[in-house]
Write an enzyme that holds these catalytic residues in place. Structure first.
Site, short mmCIF file in Angstrom:
data_model
loop_
_atom_site.label_atom_id
_atom_site.label_comp_id
_atom_site.label_asym_id
_atom_site.label_seq_id
_atom_site.Cartn_x
_atom_site.Cartn_y
_atom_site.Cartn_z
N GLY A 91 36.52 36.37 53.93
CA GLY A 91 36.41 35.58 53.06
C GLY A 91 34.87 34.73 53.34
O GLY A 91 34.47 35.14 55.01
N ALA A 148 42.10 31.38 49.83
CA ALA A 148 42.03 31.87 47.71
C ALA A 148 41.30 32.59 46.78
O ALA A 148 41.01 33.75 47.22
CB ALA A 148 41.53 30.85 47.80
N TYR A 149 42.51 32.93 45.86
CA TYR A 149 41.97 33.40 45.07
C TYR A 149 40.38 33.25 44.30
O TYR A 149 40.89 31.59 43.40
CB TYR A 149 42.57 33.57 43.73
CG TYR A 149 42.76 34.55 41.79
CD1 TYR A 149 43.03 35.47 42.47
CD2 TYR A 149 41.85 34.71 41.18
CE1 TYR A 149 42.71 35.99 41.27
CE2 TYR A 149 41.65 34.30 40.96
CZ TYR A 149 41.82 36.28 39.54
OH TYR A 149 41.95 36.35 38.92
N THR A 150 39.92 33.27 44.55
CA THR A 150 38.06 32.84 43.84
C THR A 150 37.27 33.09 42.33
O THR A 150 36.32 32.33 42.79
CB THR A 150 37.34 32.09 45.23
OG1 THR A 150 37.11 33.73 45.20
CG2 THR A 150 37.93 31.95 46.13
N ASP A 200 36.91 21.55 44.59
CA ASP A 200 35.96 20.25 43.25
C ASP A 200 37.19 20.57 41.49
O ASP A 200 36.52 19.70 40.94
CB ASP A 200 34.35 19.69 43.39
CG ASP A 200 33.74 21.55 43.28
OD1 ASP A 200 34.57 22.59 43.61
OD2 ASP A 200 32.89 21.92 42.14
N TYR A 235 42.54 28.29 37.55
CA TYR A 235 41.69 28.03 38.64
C TYR A 235 41.97 26.96 39.22
O TYR A 235 42.69 26.57 40.82
CB TYR A 235 40.10 28.27 39.40
CG TYR A 235 39.60 28.22 40.31
CD1 TYR A 235 40.23 29.23 42.19
CD2 TYR A 235 38.79 27.45 40.61
CE1 TYR A 235 39.80 28.81 42.93
CE2 TYR A 235 38.14 26.92 42.20
CZ TYR A 235 38.99 27.95 42.78
OH TYR A 235 38.32 27.45 44.72
N TRP A 247 30.36 24.18 45.53
CA TRP A 247 29.60 25.89 45.31
C TRP A 247 28.75 26.07 46.67
O TRP A 247 28.67 25.94 47.07
CB TRP A 247 28.29 24.04 45.03
CG TRP A 247 28.53 23.77 43.79
CD1 TRP A 247 29.42 23.76 43.40
CD2 TRP A 247 27.28 23.88 43.10
NE1 TRP A 247 28.92 22.78 41.78
CE2 TRP A 247 27.69 23.38 41.96
CE3 TRP A 247 25.36 23.25 42.95
CZ2 TRP A 247 26.99 22.17 40.36
CZ3 TRP A 247 24.96 22.91 42.16
CH2 TRP A 247 25.57 22.69 40.98
N1 LIG Z 1 33.13 29.91 46.61
C1 LIG Z 1 32.99 28.53 46.22
O1 LIG Z 1 32.27 28.41 45.60
C2 LIG Z 1 34.01 27.86 46.43
C3 LIG Z 1 33.91 26.33 45.71
C4 LIG Z 1 34.83 25.25 46.45
C5 LIG Z 1 35.99 25.48 46.99
N2 LIG Z 1 35.99 26.89 47.23
C6 LIG Z 1 37.69 27.10 48.70
O2 LIG Z 1 36.55 27.19 49.46
C7 LIG Z 1 37.66 28.24 50.10
C8 LIG Z 1 37.13 29.23 51.12
O3 LIG Z 1 36.30 30.57 49.89
P1 LIG Z 1 35.50 31.05 50.09
O4 LIG Z 1 34.19 31.08 49.37
O5 LIG Z 1 34.97 30.78 51.35
O6 LIG Z 1 36.29 32.45 49.44
P2 LIG Z 1 35.98 33.74 49.36
O7 LIG Z 1 34.37 34.22 49.72
O8 LIG Z 1 36.17 34.63 47.89
O9 LIG Z 1 36.75 33.95 50.25
C9 LIG Z 1 38.41 34.17 49.53
C10 LIG Z 1 39.55 35.14 50.65
O10 LIG Z 1 41.05 34.95 50.46
C11 LIG Z 1 41.14 35.78 50.88
N3 LIG Z 1 42.36 37.12 49.25
C12 LIG Z 1 41.87 36.32 48.29
N4 LIG Z 1 43.42 36.47 47.43
C13 LIG Z 1 44.34 37.50 48.72
C14 LIG Z 1 45.62 38.00 49.12
N5 LIG Z 1 45.62 38.12 48.08
N6 LIG Z 1 46.04 38.27 49.54
C15 LIG Z 1 45.04 38.14 51.12
N7 LIG Z 1 43.71 37.14 50.50
C16 LIG Z 1 43.46 37.10 49.36
C17 LIG Z 1 40.31 36.67 50.52
O11 LIG Z 1 40.15 38.80 50.55
P3 LIG Z 1 39.86 39.58 50.55
O12 LIG Z 1 38.02 39.53 50.90
O13 LIG Z 1 40.20 40.71 50.25
O14 LIG Z 1 38.93 39.59 48.59
C18 LIG Z 1 39.10 36.61 51.46
O15 LIG Z 1 39.41 36.69 52.13
C19 LIG Z 1 38.54 29.08 49.91
O16 LIG Z 1 39.99 27.75 49.13
C20 LIG Z 1 37.90 28.49 47.90
O17 LIG Z 1 38.87 28.28 46.89
C21 LIG Z 1 35.45 27.73 47.67
#
Ligand SMILES: NC(=O)c1ccc[n+]([C@@H]2O[C@H](COP(=O)([O-])OP(=O)(O)OC[C@H]3O[C@@H](n4cnc5c(N)ncnc54)[C@H](OP(=O)(O)O)[C@@H]3O)[C@@H](O)[C@H]2O)c1
Length: 292
Positions: free
Chosen positions: A10, A60-62, A102, A125, A150
């Protein structure tokens, strides 16, 4: 430290891995192919093999909109797997750093959300992420929950990369101007998490729930203008006009919080760590996007 990291592919996972390795930590980085967290029964074997000193859950499932129709998978990854991680961390006396969002708030506030403000997610989510937070609080004693918002980076899918793609292919763009939040560069968040790891190693970690984002509050529309400026400064040839629209003009399956501003002051105080500025992080990412 011997760190077990989930979500290695991710945005945050990739930023964490590079930095943790540079700092000399031993990192066991789990991707989905190593352990599918929608079936988290493999985690027990992984813990007994790795015997981590610390777990960082960046997985996370994002897919916020898709979660509305895939609630079962969203809850499996964001709540059930986090429960399993929390139970194993407690069993192995291993601290857990868990990243949240958030979206646990309802977005109806008029002043920035404090970590202990009332939660009230309005999407599947957000509800699944809140259930994950609750599992961490209930089942572990040494934990950090870090809510962020974000998130953008040079990796994966995010708003900055979408704007780069659209601004280099379209003459005109409309962007929502009535949702306010604080963008977060995944690299800055990774640096902060590794600062927290150092506090854990030193035995001086102020456990609990914290907020982290870059130090600027704006709307998606204002963020798009800032991105356009940063892309032009990075050398991109862009002549796209960007206009503001309302949330009502851009309906999505999951309701977005109108006010998603996280108050990060308690993080700054407890960790003696000022929130990083947005502009330099954005300049770094835009430069990388232009160079690819
Ligand atoms: N993105 C945002 O804007 C945002 C905002 C607020 C909070 N957050 C939080 O910040 C954290 C990091 O987010 P990020 O942006 O880095 O997310 P991301 O780029 O979507 O990465 C999510 C990671 O989780 C893995 N994942 C998803 N489903 C899975 C499963 N079933 N088994 C194993 N791995 C799985 C993905 O693997 P794959 O690559 O194989 O899919 C990826 O490595 C998360 O907790 C998210 O909720 C994100």
């Amino acid at each position: 430290m011997n760190i077990l990291l989930t979500g290695a592919t991710g945005q945050l996972g990739q930023c964490l891995m590079a930095r943790a390795n540079r700092l000399g930590h031993k990192v066991t980085a789990l991707s989905r192919s190593d352990c599918d967290l929608s079936q988290p029964s493999m985690l027990a074997d992984i813990f007994s093999r790795v015997k981590p000193d610390l777990v960082i859950n960046a997985a996370a499932y994002t897919a916020v909109d898709k979660a509305e129709t895939e609630a079962e998978i969203a809850f499996a990854v964001n709540a059930e797997a986090v429960f399993q991680l929390a139970m194993l961390c407690q069993k192995y006396e291993c601290p857990l750093i868990h990243v949240s969002t958030d979206y646990v708030f309802d977005g109806l506030a008029t002043s920035p959300y404090q970590p202990d403000d009332k939660t009230g997610p309005t999407s599947v989510y957000g509800t699944s992420k809140l259930a994950g937070e609750q599992a961490v609080c209930r089942h572990t004693s040494a934990y950090l929950i870090i809510r962020t918002s974000w998130v953008f980076s040079e990796y994966g899918q995010n708003f900055v990369k979408t704007m780069h793609r659209l601004m280099t292919s379209r003459d005109q763009l409309s962007v929502v101007s009535d949702q306010l939040g604080r963008p977060t560069y995944a690299g800055d968040l990774a640096d902060f998490i590794l600062h927290a790891v150092a506090r854990i190693e030193a035995g001086s970690c102020p456990w609990g729930t914290y907020h982290f984002s870059n130090a600027t509050t704006l709307s998606w529309y204002q963020f798009a203008l800032m991105i356009k400026d940063a892309l032009v400064k990075a050398g991109c040839s862009i002549d796209t006009s960007v206009s503001p629209i309302t949330t009502a003009d851009y309906p999505t399956p999951a309701r977005r919080p109108a006010f998603s501003v996280l108050d990060c002051q308690s993080t700054e105080q407890a960790f003696d760590y000022p929130m990083p500025l947005l502009a330099p992080a954005l300049a770094t990412v835009c430069k990388l996007l232009n160079d690819y």
